[in-house]
Write a protein that holds these residues in place. Structure first.
Motif, PDB file in Angstrom:
ATOM      1  N   LEU A 125     104.647  67.526  31.486  1.00  0.00           N
ATOM      2  CA  LEU A 125     104.382  67.208  32.886  1.00  0.00           C
ATOM      3  C   LEU A 125     103.835  65.793  32.975  1.00  0.00           C
ATOM      4  CD1 LEU A 125     102.656  70.511  34.113  1.00  0.00           C
ATOM      5  CD2 LEU A 125     104.959  69.722  34.680  1.00  0.00           C
ATOM      6  N   MET A 126     104.512  64.950  33.769  1.00  0.00           N
ATOM      7  CA  MET A 126     104.072  63.575  33.993  1.00  0.00           C
ATOM      8  C   MET A 126     104.137  63.276  35.488  1.00  0.00           C
ATOM      9  SD  MET A 126     105.658  61.382  30.799  1.00  0.00           S
ATOM     10  CE  MET A 126     107.395  61.703  31.162  1.00  0.00           C
ATOM     11  N   PRO A 127     103.380  62.275  35.965  1.00  0.00           N
ATOM     12  CA  PRO A 127     103.406  61.964  37.397  1.00  0.00           C
ATOM     13  C   PRO A 127     104.796  61.563  37.875  1.00  0.00           C
ATOM     14  CG  PRO A 127     101.538  60.904  36.326  1.00  0.00           C
ATOM     15  CD  PRO A 127     102.403  61.453  35.233  1.00  0.00           C
ATOM     16  N   SER A 128     105.085  61.952  39.090  1.00  0.00           N
ATOM     17  CA  SER A 128     106.342  61.579  39.717  1.00  0.00           C
ATOM     18  C   SER A 128     106.375  60.081  40.000  1.00  0.00           C
ATOM     19  CB  SER A 128     106.514  62.346  41.030  1.00  0.00           C
ATOM     20  OG  SER A 128     107.563  61.809  41.799  1.00  0.00           O
ATOM     21  N   ARG A 129     107.554  59.508  39.925  1.00  0.00           N
ATOM     22  CA  ARG A 129     107.726  58.094  40.252  1.00  0.00           C
ATOM     23  C   ARG A 129     107.541  57.836  41.740  1.00  0.00           C
ATOM     24  NH1 ARG A 129     113.479  56.180  38.771  1.00  0.00           N
ATOM     25  NH2 ARG A 129     112.753  54.335  39.881  1.00  0.00           N
ATOM     26  N   ASP A 130     107.578  58.889  42.550  1.00  0.00           N
ATOM     27  CA  ASP A 130     107.567  58.731  44.007  1.00  0.00           C
ATOM     28  C   ASP A 130     106.183  58.785  44.625  1.00  0.00           C
ATOM     29  OD1 ASP A 130     110.378  58.598  44.020  1.00  0.00           O
ATOM     30  OD2 ASP A 130     110.513  60.792  44.004  1.00  0.00           O
ATOM     31  N   ILE A 131     105.144  58.975  43.820  1.00  0.00           N
ATOM     32  CA  ILE A 131     103.803  59.065  44.389  1.00  0.00           C
ATOM     33  C   ILE A 131     103.057  57.746  44.209  1.00  0.00           C
ATOM     34  CG2 ILE A 131     103.702  61.540  43.883  1.00  0.00           C
ATOM     35  CD1 ILE A 131     101.745  60.861  41.595  1.00  0.00           C
ATOM     36  N   LEU A 189     100.196  56.280  42.545  1.00  0.00           N
ATOM     37  CA  LEU A 189      99.328  56.665  41.431  1.00  0.00           C
ATOM     38  C   LEU A 189      97.875  56.322  41.728  1.00  0.00           C
ATOM     39  CD1 LEU A 189     101.455  55.400  38.405  1.00  0.00           C
ATOM     40  CD2 LEU A 189     101.117  57.779  39.090  1.00  0.00           C
ATOM     41  N   ALA A 190      96.968  57.212  41.314  1.00  0.00           N
ATOM     42  CA  ALA A 190      95.538  56.889  41.382  1.00  0.00           C
ATOM     43  C   ALA A 190      95.207  55.789  40.383  1.00  0.00           C
ATOM     44  CB  ALA A 190      94.709  58.131  41.111  1.00  0.00           C
ATOM     45  N   PHE A 191      95.896  55.787  39.263  1.00  0.00           N
ATOM     46  CA  PHE A 191      95.807  54.750  38.246  1.00  0.00           C
ATOM     47  C   PHE A 191      97.040  54.873  37.364  1.00  0.00           C
ATOM     48  CE2 PHE A 191      93.629  58.463  36.600  1.00  0.00           C
ATOM     49  CZ  PHE A 191      94.070  58.575  35.289  1.00  0.00           C
ATOM     50  N   PRO A 192      97.519  53.777  36.792  1.00  0.00           N
ATOM     51  CA  PRO A 192      96.987  52.424  36.903  1.00  0.00           C
ATOM     52  C   PRO A 192      97.251  51.834  38.288  1.00  0.00           C
ATOM     53  CG  PRO A 192      99.063  52.396  35.713  1.00  0.00           C
ATOM     54  CD  PRO A 192      98.723  53.839  35.917  1.00  0.00           C
ATOM     55  N   VAL A 193      96.312  51.015  38.745  1.00  0.00           N
ATOM     56  CA  VAL A 193      96.457  50.311  40.020  1.00  0.00           C
ATOM     57  C   VAL A 193      95.985  48.875  39.835  1.00  0.00           C
ATOM     58  CG1 VAL A 193      96.251  52.326  41.522  1.00  0.00           C
ATOM     59  CG2 VAL A 193      94.190  51.136  40.765  1.00  0.00           C
ATOM     60  N   SER A 194      96.549  48.000  40.655  1.00  0.00           N
ATOM     61  CA  SER A 194      96.199  46.595  40.582  1.00  0.00           C
ATOM     62  C   SER A 194      94.811  46.357  41.148  1.00  0.00           C
ATOM     63  CB  SER A 194      97.226  45.770  41.354  1.00  0.00           C
ATOM     64  OG  SER A 194      96.837  44.424  41.453  1.00  0.00           O
ATOM     65  N   VAL A 195      94.081  45.440  40.536  1.00  0.00           N
ATOM     66  CA  VAL A 195      92.763  45.076  41.045  1.00  0.00           C
ATOM     67  C   VAL A 195      92.881  44.377  42.387  1.00  0.00           C
ATOM     68  CG1 VAL A 195      90.721  43.632  40.626  1.00  0.00           C
ATOM     69  CG2 VAL A 195      91.741  44.950  38.748  1.00  0.00           C
ATOM     70  N   ASP A 196      93.926  43.556  42.549  1.00  0.00           N
ATOM     71  CA  ASP A 196      94.072  42.789  43.793  1.00  0.00           C
ATOM     72  C   ASP A 196      94.907  43.502  44.843  1.00  0.00           C
ATOM     73  OD1 ASP A 196      96.688  42.565  42.944  1.00  0.00           O
ATOM     74  OD2 ASP A 196      96.520  40.468  42.327  1.00  0.00           O
ATOM     75  N   GLY A 197      95.369  44.710  44.550  1.00  0.00           N
ATOM     76  CA  GLY A 197      96.079  45.492  45.549  1.00  0.00           C
ATOM     77  C   GLY A 197      97.587  45.398  45.488  1.00  0.00           C
ATOM     78  N   ASP A 198      98.164  44.552  44.636  1.00  0.00           N
ATOM     79  CA  ASP A 198      99.609  44.447  44.505  1.00  0.00           C
ATOM     80  C   ASP A 198     100.077  45.437  43.436  1.00  0.00           C
ATOM     81  OD1 ASP A 198     102.236  43.753  44.498  1.00  0.00           O
ATOM     82  OD2 ASP A 198     101.967  41.790  43.545  1.00  0.00           O
ATOM     83  N   ASP A 199     100.352  46.657  43.861  1.00  0.00           N
ATOM     84  CA  ASP A 199     100.633  47.723  42.905  1.00  0.00           C
ATOM     85  C   ASP A 199     102.094  47.787  42.464  1.00  0.00           C
ATOM     86  OD1 ASP A 199      98.050  48.683  42.683  1.00  0.00           O
ATOM     87  OD2 ASP A 199      98.256  50.022  44.401  1.00  0.00           O
ATOM     88  N   ASP A 200     102.975  47.063  43.093  1.00  0.00           N
ATOM     89  CA  ASP A 200     104.393  47.177  42.759  1.00  0.00           C
ATOM     90  C   ASP A 200     104.682  46.860  41.287  1.00  0.00           C
ATOM     91  OD1 ASP A 200     104.990  48.029  45.273  1.00  0.00           O
ATOM     92  OD2 ASP A 200     105.753  46.109  45.989  1.00  0.00           O
ATOM     93  N   PRO A 201     104.247  45.709  40.751  1.00  0.00           N
ATOM     94  CA  PRO A 201     104.539  45.445  39.333  1.00  0.00           C
ATOM     95  C   PRO A 201     103.790  46.390  38.393  1.00  0.00           C
ATOM     96  CG  PRO A 201     103.138  43.719  40.243  1.00  0.00           C
ATOM     97  CD  PRO A 201     103.596  44.553  41.393  1.00  0.00           C
ATOM     98  N   VAL A 202     102.594  46.831  38.774  1.00  0.00           N
ATOM     99  CA  VAL A 202     101.836  47.772  37.945  1.00  0.00           C
ATOM    100  C   VAL A 202     102.573  49.106  37.872  1.00  0.00           C
ATOM    101  CG1 VAL A 202      99.679  49.073  37.740  1.00  0.00           C
ATOM    102  CG2 VAL A 202      99.625  46.668  38.406  1.00  0.00           C
ATOM    103  N   HIS A 203     103.051  49.552  39.019  1.00  0.00           N
ATOM    104  CA  HIS A 203     103.788  50.813  39.058  1.00  0.00           C
ATOM    105  C   HIS A 203     105.082  50.704  38.256  1.00  0.00           C
ATOM    106  CE1 HIS A 203     104.833  54.723  40.953  1.00  0.00           C
ATOM    107  NE2 HIS A 203     106.080  54.270  40.805  1.00  0.00           N
ATOM    108  N   GLN A 204     105.786  49.577  38.398  1.00  0.00           N
ATOM    109  CA  GLN A 204     107.044  49.410  37.682  1.00  0.00           C
ATOM    110  C   GLN A 204     106.823  49.370  36.181  1.00  0.00           C
ATOM    111  OE1 GLN A 204     110.118  49.509  39.187  1.00  0.00           O
ATOM    112  NE2 GLN A 204     110.803  49.706  37.042  1.00  0.00           N
ATOM    113  N   ARG A 205     105.746  48.719  35.741  1.00  0.00           N
ATOM    114  CA  ARG A 205     105.429  48.679  34.312  1.00  0.00           C
ATOM    115  C   ARG A 205     105.187  50.092  33.791  1.00  0.00           C
ATOM    116  NH1 ARG A 205     100.727  49.171  31.677  1.00  0.00           N
ATOM    117  NH2 ARG A 205     100.562  48.316  29.559  1.00  0.00           N
ATOM    118  N   TRP A 206     104.381  50.884  34.514  1.00  0.00           N
ATOM    119  CA  TRP A 206     104.126  52.271  34.110  1.00  0.00           C
ATOM    120  C   TRP A 206     105.419  53.070  34.057  1.00  0.00           C
ATOM    121  CZ3 TRP A 206     105.272  56.351  37.445  1.00  0.00           C
ATOM    122  CH2 TRP A 206     104.991  57.625  36.928  1.00  0.00           C
ATOM    123  N   LEU A 207     106.282  52.900  35.059  1.00  0.00           N
ATOM    124  CA  LEU A 207     107.528  53.654  35.116  1.00  0.00           C
ATOM    125  C   LEU A 207     108.449  53.296  33.954  1.00  0.00           C
ATOM    126  CD1 LEU A 207     109.204  55.706  36.706  1.00  0.00           C
ATOM    127  CD2 LEU A 207     110.134  53.786  38.042  1.00  0.00           C
TER     128      LEU A 207
END
Length: 290
Positions: free
Chosen positions: A149-155, A157-175
């Motif tokens: 069981l792993m987090p869905s790509r569509d949610i 995430l509580a973490f990892p998250v960007s410190v400055d609020g730009d979560d798109d590259p952080v989310h893509q890296r995790w994915l």
């Protein structure tokens, strides 16, 4: 019966409770006076030693049995001191503690591993040891069934998250990591069918939330749990450096719970399995690794 100072103390004017008798026997096991495989005295002999009724002795023995300290408990035959299951002396980092536990799990003929995690990175690395032993002929499982069981790509995430609020590259890296590591793990296990005739299946499902802990359930007999501890860290990704709040899963301390160790551990393992199965069968969805 040899009368010792301990016998004199416990056979005094005050009757001992079942818990006190259990504690005395537990201490004898802890100090090695009673060793694994030793047979306990009969209930009649214990009742005489402690100056109590047999019913009190039976209650004490039941308490020790529930703690996994006695084996071969049956009517008409004194129980033996149980072999203690191997456990980790202290919590260990996941990358250190998981591999030997997987080796133990893979010694069973039918291996079942259930996992809750953020990515399959730690499992992918740790499972390398039992795979190596299969290839060298040390381990011979007949089948392997891994459910993850792993987090869905569509949610979000509580973490990892960007410190400055730009979560798109952080989310893509995790994915990217989730998918790549999942593919490698599946390939390494399923290739055992062609190389060793071992039926291996790896199935993924998507969680609708970010799990705060990682959990490994091994053959329904052991649960390993670790907390994801958040920290601020920087990681290079493509042409930039990501400043994010994240958890280094490989460094999470694993806490081991063995079903055969104590009643408390047994309940934890059983409830953890129920929790996993409930998620698997209800609110999770099919996960396709892109």
């Amino acid at each position: 019966m040899v009368v010792t100072q301990e016998n004199v103390a416990v056979n005094g004017s005050r009757r001992l409770s079942p818990q006190e008798i259990a504690d005395t026997l537990r201490e004898r096991i802890r100090t090695g006076d009673l060793k694994a495989g030793d047979r306990l005295p009969t209930q009649a002999e214990l009742a005489e030693e402690f100056g109590v009724e047999r019913g009190t002795v039976r209650q004490a023995l039941r308490a020790l049995q529930e703690d996994g300290l006695l084996s071969n408990v049956s009517k008409g035959s004194p129980p033996r001191i149980a072999e203690r299951a191997p456990v980790m002396d202290k919590p260990q980092p996941t990358m250190v503690g998981l591999a030997p536990r997987l080796v133990k799990a893979f010694s069973a003929p039918h291996v079942r591993i259930d996992v809750v995690c953020h990515t399959a990175e730690t499992l992918m690395v740790a499972i390398g040891e039992p795979l190596r032993m299969i290839h060298e002929g040390t381990l011979h499982p007949e089948s392997i069934d891994v459910r993850i069981l792993m987090p869905s790509r569509d949610i979000n995430l509580a973490f990892p998250v960007s410190v400055d609020g730009d979560d798109d590259p952080v989310h893509q890296r995790w994915l990217d990591m989730r998918n790549a590591q999942g593919h490698v793990l599946r390939h390494n296990l399923q290739s055992l069918q062609s190389t060793h005739g071992i039926a291996a299946k790896v199935t993924y499902r998507a969680l609708p939330f970010t799990p705060p802990v990682k959990l490994y359930l091994l053959n329904g007999e052991e649960a390993l749990m670790g907390y994801y501890v958040l920290t601020r860290r920087e990681e290079p990704y493509e042409s930039q450096t990501l400043d994010m709040y994240d958890a280094l899963g490989s460094a999470s301390l694993l806490f081991s719970f063995l079903k055969q160790a104590t009643q408390r551990d047994a309940v934890f393992v059983e409830q953890s399995q129920k929790w996993f199965d409930g998620l698997w069968d209800t609110i999770t969805t099919d996960l396709t690794l892109s």
